[in-house]
Design an enzyme around this catalytic site. Sequence first.
Site, PDB file in Angstrom:
ATOM      1  N   GLU A 110      17.837  35.384  53.059  1.00 34.79           N
ATOM      2  CA  GLU A 110      18.471  36.689  52.809  1.00 34.79           C
ATOM      3  C   GLU A 110      19.012  36.721  51.391  1.00 34.79           C
ATOM      4  OE1 GLU A 110      21.610  37.006  55.697  1.00 34.79           O
ATOM      5  OE2 GLU A 110      20.221  36.997  57.389  1.00 34.79           O
ATOM      6  N   LYS A 112      21.936  37.091  48.745  1.00 36.72           N
ATOM      7  CA  LYS A 112      23.366  36.830  48.769  1.00 36.72           C
ATOM      8  C   LYS A 112      24.030  37.939  47.953  1.00 36.72           C
ATOM      9  CE  LYS A 112      26.734  33.149  48.138  1.00 36.72           C
ATOM     10  NZ  LYS A 112      27.755  33.978  47.560  1.00 36.72           N
ATOM     11  N   ASP A 114      26.802  40.087  46.156  1.00 37.73           N
ATOM     12  CA  ASP A 114      27.982  39.659  45.398  1.00 37.73           C
ATOM     13  C   ASP A 114      29.077  40.717  45.518  1.00 37.73           C
ATOM     14  OD1 ASP A 114      29.618  38.227  43.811  1.00 37.73           O
ATOM     15  OD2 ASP A 114      28.596  38.706  41.932  1.00 37.73           O
ATOM     16  N   TYR A 222      25.335  41.078  57.618  1.00 36.94           N
ATOM     17  CA  TYR A 222      24.396  39.965  57.756  1.00 36.94           C
ATOM     18  C   TYR A 222      24.733  39.041  58.921  1.00 36.94           C
ATOM     19  CZ  TYR A 222      28.171  38.255  54.777  1.00 36.94           C
ATOM     20  OH  TYR A 222      29.392  37.973  54.256  1.00 36.94           O
ATOM     21  N   LYS A 309      22.283  29.509  44.504  1.00 34.75           N
ATOM     22  CA  LYS A 309      22.819  30.443  43.503  1.00 34.75           C
ATOM     23  C   LYS A 309      21.934  30.480  42.263  1.00 34.75           C
ATOM     24  CE  LYS A 309      27.253  30.989  43.370  1.00 34.75           C
ATOM     25  NZ  LYS A 309      28.281  31.981  43.550  1.00 34.75           N
ATOM     26  N   CYS A 403      47.678  42.533  10.674  1.00 32.00           N
ATOM     27  CA  CYS A 403      47.030  43.538  11.530  1.00 32.00           C
ATOM     28  C   CYS A 403      45.888  44.212  10.779  1.00 32.00           C
ATOM     29  CB  CYS A 403      48.067  44.574  11.966  1.00 32.00           C
ATOM     30  SG  CYS A 403      47.332  45.947  12.875  1.00 32.00           S
ATOM     31  N   CYS A 406      47.169  48.054  10.192  1.00 32.60           N
ATOM     32  CA  CYS A 406      48.317  48.464   9.374  1.00 32.60           C
ATOM     33  C   CYS A 406      48.806  47.373   8.438  1.00 32.60           C
ATOM     34  CB  CYS A 406      49.455  48.946  10.263  1.00 32.60           C
ATOM     35  SG  CYS A 406      50.254  47.620  11.169  1.00 32.60           S
ATOM     36  N   CYS A 421      50.482  42.751  16.961  1.00 32.31           N
ATOM     37  CA  CYS A 421      51.057  43.427  15.812  1.00 32.31           C
ATOM     38  C   CYS A 421      52.394  44.021  16.256  1.00 32.31           C
ATOM     39  CB  CYS A 421      50.096  44.525  15.339  1.00 32.31           C
ATOM     40  SG  CYS A 421      50.872  45.684  14.206  1.00 32.31           S
ATOM     41  N   CYS A 427      51.972  51.464  13.584  1.00 27.37           N
ATOM     42  CA  CYS A 427      50.573  51.047  13.479  1.00 27.37           C
ATOM     43  C   CYS A 427      49.678  52.147  14.088  1.00 27.37           C
ATOM     44  CB  CYS A 427      50.411  49.719  14.223  1.00 27.37           C
ATOM     45  SG  CYS A 427      48.731  49.132  14.343  1.00 27.37           S
TER      46      CYS A 427
END
Length: 671
Positions: A110, A112, A114, A222, A309, A403, A406, A421, A427
């Site tokens: 089957e 799997k 997620d 399932y 997997k 930053c 600014c 910042c 800013c």
Amino acid sequence: MPGVEERIEQLRSEIEQHNYRYYVLSTPLISDVEFDRLMQQLIDLEAQHPELITPTSPTQRVGSDRNPSFVSVRHSVPMLSLSNTYNYDEVREFWHRLHSGNGSLTLDCELKFDGLSIAVVYLNGELSQAITRGDGIEGDDVTNNIRTIRSIPLRLLGENIPPRVEVRGEILLPYDEFERINSQRLAEGKDPFANPRNAASGTLKQLDTSVVSERRLDAFFYYLLVNGLDIDSHAERLHLAKSWGIKVSDYSAQCSTLEDIYAFIDHWDTARRSLPFATDGIVLKVDSLALQQTIGFTAKGPRWAIAYKYQPERASTQLIDVSYQVGRTGIITPVANLAPILISGTVVRRATLHNADFILSLDLHQKDYVYVEKGGEIIPKIAGVDKSLRQSDALPIVFPSTCPDCGTTLIKAEGEVGYFCPNKLGCPMQIKGSIEHYTQRKAADITIGPETIDALYSRGFVKSICDLYRLTADDILSLDGFKECATGNLLGSIEQSKSRPFPAILFGLGIRYVGENVAKILTRTFNSIETLMEASQEELQTIDGIGERIAESIVSFFADERNQKIIAALKEFGVTLSNPVEEGISEAISRPLEGKSIVISGTFSQHTRDEYTQIIEQLGGKKVSSISQKTSFILAGEDMGPSKREKALSLGIPLLSEDEFLALVDLPNTK
Ligand code: IVH
């Protein structure tokens, strides 16, 4: 002419059939318009005869109970997990282990899925309870949320349904829905979900069922658990479940050779990329239940099943450069700009570099070739650097000290990985971010997009949230694309925002760590912004749900004169900064459950559980779903589960009967 009751029943069956064809079989017989017409007839009839509404009516999928809270429930049989394998050798070992002593056998292969596992119980054919996996022994009761999922029948179809049917499966959020939700979240200034699984999990934990209903979750089942069912084959049992309307995946195969299994794994390694939902592997299960019993379990999971997997898809590409984004709270996030590369069906151009430490740990240099991975996460990750391709003169990537927006010197907050910042009110990126935050739906709810905010800011019209209330029609009309109508709408929306509730505005102020929930908690204790502004850190910390970090952030926010000015201006413009004064009684209401955390368990005769939740909240208490050291007491009804009772006893937490509780809070007892 059939009676109303029969007509309602007939409509419900018809709608259930169409739902099944649409959501489970994907072969609808009627158009959406026709379907809506049937639904409307049922809604109208039920509105005229509310006494005939049942919890399993198709009309009840859209949130009716706006405040369910999750109670933890014990699973009938533990929900186990599977051991994972990542290569063919381990699959072969599994196959040979099964064959030694068991002769020939059939394995079910089957997909799997997620997502999140769920157990759904039907009693006499009606959906009765849905429980999340939790710790495998106990999970959360999310029945109300599960009811909103169209592909999960509220009643099973067909004849001879056993009295108790339990199906187990996976709740998923399809990719297109995931993208829709994320773009909506981005527009509202919220963080997007990292992947569909997180989004599905966040959705399932929503307290407001109407939000769950809006986000179209889906499910695949399932596993079928029915006592005394005389069918030995897992695949046949799923087939039976499907005939009852349960959504079972068609992408399964029965294999009796190792070659067939490899072929299945190989096929889905690529084919799964075109599925509309996330899968992360293949599950191999022994088909015969009798054989499953013989093979047995380990402490962790079954010996008769494993998960294979898939490796996350990975590709190599070149780093063009790194840009640095400034978030609303000033946090700087480095982002890698990459030479475009195709991975799992989408072109990747950017990947997050998280923070300065991550760049250091990669030892990232200019123009490096990097490995980009797209696993379960939709946002690609940089998994490593191919140092063999590094140019000899390449310089290391150095996180900036100022930053990028600014120029202010960045600060690294203690205990945090990121730099930020500190120029919060000067800013540009932070100012625009804070305006976007204030205008979002859950805050001031002003209908305005980021481009308009950008335009208003760059023309100097809006430099802080209070400037929104100073805007004139001429200001707005001067922007590109704004005619009278749009201008009127924006001004109207700004005007309306003044009457948004206090918690929404408080959240909109963008105080660090004060999210929607914290804002609600604060406004329960403080009736106005003035009283909140006067509160000391110690006082704030005495409130349940407010810790040191939050309290500190609140105090420092209000200590800043610039914030005080913004708040004074908002008040002057008439923005709601206090709770409504209730007619006389509000001050007089006593709150005997103030500060108490209460678990409700079992069933009651005088009020429903939801009513008890409301009573507890009105009287100042907090309803919590699982028993812990912090629980004040348990409101214990009939049939309280033995495991809960044991846990309460072991922690010394008192159990109050319904009568005792009613006496405690001074409510009438009608017994
Ligand atoms: S069977 C005892 N089948 O994968 C058997 N699980 O660790 C229990 N999952 O949490 C699981 N697709 O939620 C099974 N086709 C599938 C599945 C599946 C996804 C999830 C399940 C469980 C995890 C296994």
